[in-house]
Design a protein around this motif. Structure first.
Motif, PDB file in Angstrom:
ATOM      1  N   ARG A   1      44.285  23.581   5.151  1.00  0.00           N
ATOM      2  CA  ARG A   1      44.683  23.074   6.083  1.00  0.00           C
ATOM      3  C   ARG A   1      43.829  22.305   6.824  1.00  0.00           C
ATOM      4  N   LEU A   2      42.554  22.347   6.535  1.00  0.00           N
ATOM      5  CA  LEU A   2      41.793  20.947   7.044  1.00  0.00           C
ATOM      6  C   LEU A   2      43.015  19.380   7.202  1.00  0.00           C
ATOM      7  N   TRP A   3      43.708  19.262   6.319  1.00  0.00           N
ATOM      8  CA  TRP A   3      44.354  18.397   5.325  1.00  0.00           C
ATOM      9  C   TRP A   3      45.461  18.476   6.561  1.00  0.00           C
ATOM     10  N   THR A   4      46.331  19.924   6.427  1.00  0.00           N
ATOM     11  CA  THR A   4      47.279  19.828   7.203  1.00  0.00           C
ATOM     12  C   THR A   4      47.222  20.362   8.401  1.00  0.00           C
ATOM     13  N   ASP A   5      46.682  20.569   9.743  1.00  0.00           N
ATOM     14  CA  ASP A   5      46.614  20.718  10.542  1.00  0.00           C
ATOM     15  C   ASP A   5      46.549  19.327  11.342  1.00  0.00           C
TER      16      ASP A   5
ATOM     17  N   VAL B   1      33.938  29.496   5.671  1.00  0.00           N
ATOM     18  CA  VAL B   1      34.556  27.872   5.316  1.00  0.00           C
ATOM     19  C   VAL B   1      35.066  27.574   7.004  1.00  0.00           C
ATOM     20  N   VAL B   2      34.243  26.986   8.012  1.00  0.00           N
ATOM     21  CA  VAL B   2      34.240  26.181   8.516  1.00  0.00           C
ATOM     22  C   VAL B   2      35.289  24.775   8.345  1.00  0.00           C
ATOM     23  N   GLY B   3      34.574  24.273   7.179  1.00  0.00           N
ATOM     24  CA  GLY B   3      34.704  22.381   7.536  1.00  0.00           C
ATOM     25  C   GLY B   3      34.610  22.318   5.884  1.00  0.00           C
ATOM     26  N   LEU B   4      34.656  20.555   6.261  1.00  0.00           N
ATOM     27  CA  LEU B   4      34.065  19.624   4.744  1.00  0.00           C
ATOM     28  C   LEU B   4      33.557  19.016   5.562  1.00  0.00           C
ATOM     29  N   VAL B   5      32.621  18.039   4.961  1.00  0.00           N
ATOM     30  CA  VAL B   5      32.110  17.280   4.709  1.00  0.00           C
ATOM     31  C   VAL B   5      31.637  16.572   3.732  1.00  0.00           C
ATOM     32  N   SER B   6      31.627  15.321   3.736  1.00  0.00           N
ATOM     33  CA  SER B   6      31.894  14.174   2.432  1.00  0.00           C
ATOM     34  C   SER B   6      30.764  13.028   2.688  1.00  0.00           C
ATOM     35  N   LEU B   7      30.272  12.619   1.340  1.00  0.00           N
ATOM     36  CA  LEU B   7      29.772  11.486   1.395  1.00  0.00           C
ATOM     37  C   LEU B   7      30.113  10.356   0.704  1.00  0.00           C
TER      38      LEU B   7
ATOM     39  N   TYR C   1      33.856  13.831   7.744  1.00  0.00           N
ATOM     40  CA  TYR C   1      33.915  15.488   8.356  1.00  0.00           C
ATOM     41  C   TYR C   1      34.766  16.322   8.687  1.00  0.00           C
ATOM     42  N   GLN C   2      35.289  17.479   9.010  1.00  0.00           N
ATOM     43  CA  GLN C   2      35.736  17.746   9.405  1.00  0.00           C
ATOM     44  C   GLN C   2      36.251  20.014   9.956  1.00  0.00           C
ATOM     45  N   LEU C   3      36.481  19.869  11.007  1.00  0.00           N
ATOM     46  CA  LEU C   3      36.604  21.146  11.395  1.00  0.00           C
ATOM     47  C   LEU C   3      37.288  21.621  11.458  1.00  0.00           C
TER      48      LEU C   3
ATOM     49  N   TRP D   1      35.617  24.456  16.106  1.00  0.00           N
ATOM     50  CA  TRP D   1      35.177  23.724  16.968  1.00  0.00           C
ATOM     51  C   TRP D   1      34.206  24.190  18.459  1.00  0.00           C
ATOM     52  N   GLY D   2      33.215  22.854  19.009  1.00  0.00           N
ATOM     53  CA  GLY D   2      32.228  23.245  20.335  1.00  0.00           C
ATOM     54  C   GLY D   2      31.016  24.373  19.739  1.00  0.00           C
ATOM     55  N   ARG D   3      30.904  24.780  18.815  1.00  0.00           N
ATOM     56  CA  ARG D   3      29.936  25.512  18.921  1.00  0.00           C
ATOM     57  C   ARG D   3      28.258  24.736  17.859  1.00  0.00           C
ATOM     58  N   GLY D   4      28.400  22.878  17.556  1.00  0.00           N
ATOM     59  CA  GLY D   4      27.115  23.110  17.021  1.00  0.00           C
ATOM     60  C   GLY D   4      27.620  22.668  15.442  1.00  0.00           C
ATOM     61  N   TYR D   5      29.058  23.359  14.585  1.00  0.00           N
ATOM     62  CA  TYR D   5      28.508  23.416  13.508  1.00  0.00           C
ATOM     63  C   TYR D   5      28.911  21.751  12.906  1.00  0.00           C
TER      64      TYR D   5
END
Length: 197
Positions: A34-38, A78-84, A97-99, A104-108
């Protein structure tokens, strides 16, 4: 940041007061997709990812080193993705990062990115170029997040036909106390501290 040959050193998970950053599991893939297609999530990331690319990413993201599903500790959602990515830009580690928009807006994002950057900085050898983040110049929300975490704007350029900005995170205090700290007069004389971008 560990080298490619040292990726076994990647942590199994990172924890914050509200979040767990852990390797992507097979059950996470629909949410990650969903993150990649939203369209809203991808507004400043080049738009929704092509279906063929999404299918490839779905296969590769499960258990990939440096790719963390961001899950709430309270309910494991799961609310998002973080990568290094080590060595991404001028040999610096890049944090991405993507949420999902409903989170959004919750400080995650701030909490998750701070944890990832802190861990990456602990693994960056002294004298290494450090940790950076890239976003579109128009992405005000992401820029505010990076600035709130102490990252400084270090470059502007056009990439993928869009104006981009590159931010660098400052070295952590413990790292600043290296050899330059033993020569405070020299550091002060040239006007530069030991914590460069």
């Amino acid at each position: 940041m560990p080298s490619v040959s040292a990726q076994a050193a990647w942590p199994a998970a990172l924890a914050t007061p509200r979040l767990a950053l852990r390797p992507v599991e097979r059950a996470d893939v629909p949410v990650i997709s969903r993150l990649w297609t939203d369209p809203e999530v991808r507004r400043h990331l080049g738009g929704p990812v092509d279906g063929n690319v999404v299918r490839i990413r779905e296969r590769r993201c499960v258990g990939a080193p440096g790719v963390f599903a961001v899950a709430r500790r309270s309910d494991e959602a799961v609310v998002g993705l973080v990568s290094l990515t080590a060595g991404a830009r001028d040999d610096r580690t890049e944090v991405s990062y993507q949420l999902l928009t409903e989170h959004w807006g919750r400080g995650y994002a701030r909490e998750a990115v701070a944890a990832a950057v802190s861990w990456a900085q602990d693994g960056v050898p002294s004298g290494s170029p450090g940790v950076v983040a890239l976003t579109q110049e128009a992405n005000r929300r992401s820029r505010r997040l990076l600035e709130a975490l102490g990252a400084a704007l270090v470059d502007r350029f056009v990439e993928w036909d869009e104006a981009q900005v590159l931010y660098a995170f400052p070295s952590p205090p413990a790292r600043r106390a290296g050899p330059a700290a033993t020569r405070p007069a020299a550091a002060a004389a040239d006007g530069h501290g030991a914590a460069g971008p």
